[in-house]
Design a protein around this motif. Structure first.
Motif, short mmCIF file in Angstrom:
data_model
loop_
_atom_site.label_atom_id
_atom_site.label_comp_id
_atom_site.label_asym_id
_atom_site.label_seq_id
_atom_site.Cartn_x
_atom_site.Cartn_y
_atom_site.Cartn_z
N LEU A 25 0.87 -1.21 -0.09
CA LEU A 25 0.00 0.19 -0.02
C LEU A 25 0.86 1.15 -0.04
O LEU A 25 1.68 1.26 0.89
CB LEU A 25 -0.95 0.04 1.34
CG LEU A 25 -1.79 1.10 1.44
CD1 LEU A 25 -2.74 1.75 0.48
CD2 LEU A 25 -2.56 0.97 2.88
N SER A 26 0.80 2.09 -0.91
CA SER A 26 1.70 3.24 -1.14
C SER A 26 0.77 4.56 -1.14
O SER A 26 -0.22 4.52 -1.78
CB SER A 26 2.20 3.37 -2.53
OG SER A 26 2.97 2.18 -2.77
N LEU A 27 1.22 5.30 -0.15
CA LEU A 27 0.56 6.69 0.35
C LEU A 27 1.76 7.67 -0.29
O LEU A 27 2.49 7.96 0.49
CB LEU A 27 -0.01 7.05 1.55
CG LEU A 27 -1.16 5.93 1.81
CD1 LEU A 27 -0.47 4.81 2.81
CD2 LEU A 27 -2.16 6.41 2.50
N VAL A 28 1.41 8.24 -1.48
CA VAL A 28 2.59 9.11 -1.93
C VAL A 28 1.77 10.41 -2.62
O VAL A 28 0.69 10.48 -2.88
CB VAL A 28 3.34 8.50 -2.88
CG1 VAL A 28 4.21 7.30 -2.42
CG2 VAL A 28 2.38 8.09 -4.13
N ALA A 29 2.49 11.39 -2.62
CA ALA A 29 2.09 12.60 -3.39
C ALA A 29 1.54 12.29 -4.73
O ALA A 29 2.24 11.56 -5.39
CB ALA A 29 3.31 13.55 -3.52
#
Length: 177
Positions: A25-29
């Motif tokens: 799970l990636s939470l990036v700009a």
């Protein structure tokens, strides 16, 4: 199993291999480029373009929303827990710890919020879960303020001193195990 590994962006490949993660799970700009580690199944990689902010309406930045949190919940509920889930953001301090708590409650909703948050704090003195993600997660998961209160009780994490990835159990240990 049910382990969640929380990491900064720069450590995802190393930790995916070390922990034998298959899902991430990636939470990036928004529009931030990065490479998914080859050991992560492309079909089991959720990328959410969201900035690390606590308020909506902050210029061109994307604030966490109900849709982001619902996606985290759905993704976590489809995690088979046979291998650790890798959750990351840019520094591994705010968005990813918040998402990890939400994921843990999605897969084990009967656990005590305060006990869960204490497991997170024991694993990381630096973690300061994003307040907006936590508030929305509390609502989406019908925690009735318990998750918000638990995160407020641990307070702000220690000052950032560098990459400090960590892992913790998404589910409480059973008595006698």
């Amino acid at each position: 199993m049910g382990t969640i590994v929380v990491a900064p962006l720069g450590k995802i490949a190393e930790l995916a291999v070390r922990h034998r993660c298959r899902e991430m799970l990636s939470l990036v700009a928004p529009k931030q480029g990065f490479h998914r580690p080859a050991v992560i199944d492309a079909a089991r990689h959720l990328v959410l373009g969201v900035n690390d902010i606590a308020f909506a309406g902050t210029g061109n930045l994307v604030a966490p929303s109900d849709q982001h949190v619902s996606a985290i919940v759905d993704f976590a509920r489809s995690w088979d827990r046979q291998a650790p889930l890798l959750v990351h953001c840019m520094m591994g301090v705010s968005r990813s710890p918040a998402a990890a708590l939400i994921a843990a409650l999605a897969v084990a909703p009967d656990q005590d919020d305060h006990v869960l948050v204490q497991r997170l704090r024991q694993a990381s003195v630096q973690a300061t879960p994003n307040a907006r993600l936590i508030e929305i997660g509390d609502h989406v998961l019908s925690r009735q303020g318990r998750l918000v209160a638990a995160v407020k009780a641990i307070g702000r994490g220690a000052d950032y001193v560098g990459d400090s990835p960590f892992a913790f159990s998404a589910v409480p240990e059973r008595a006698g195990t």
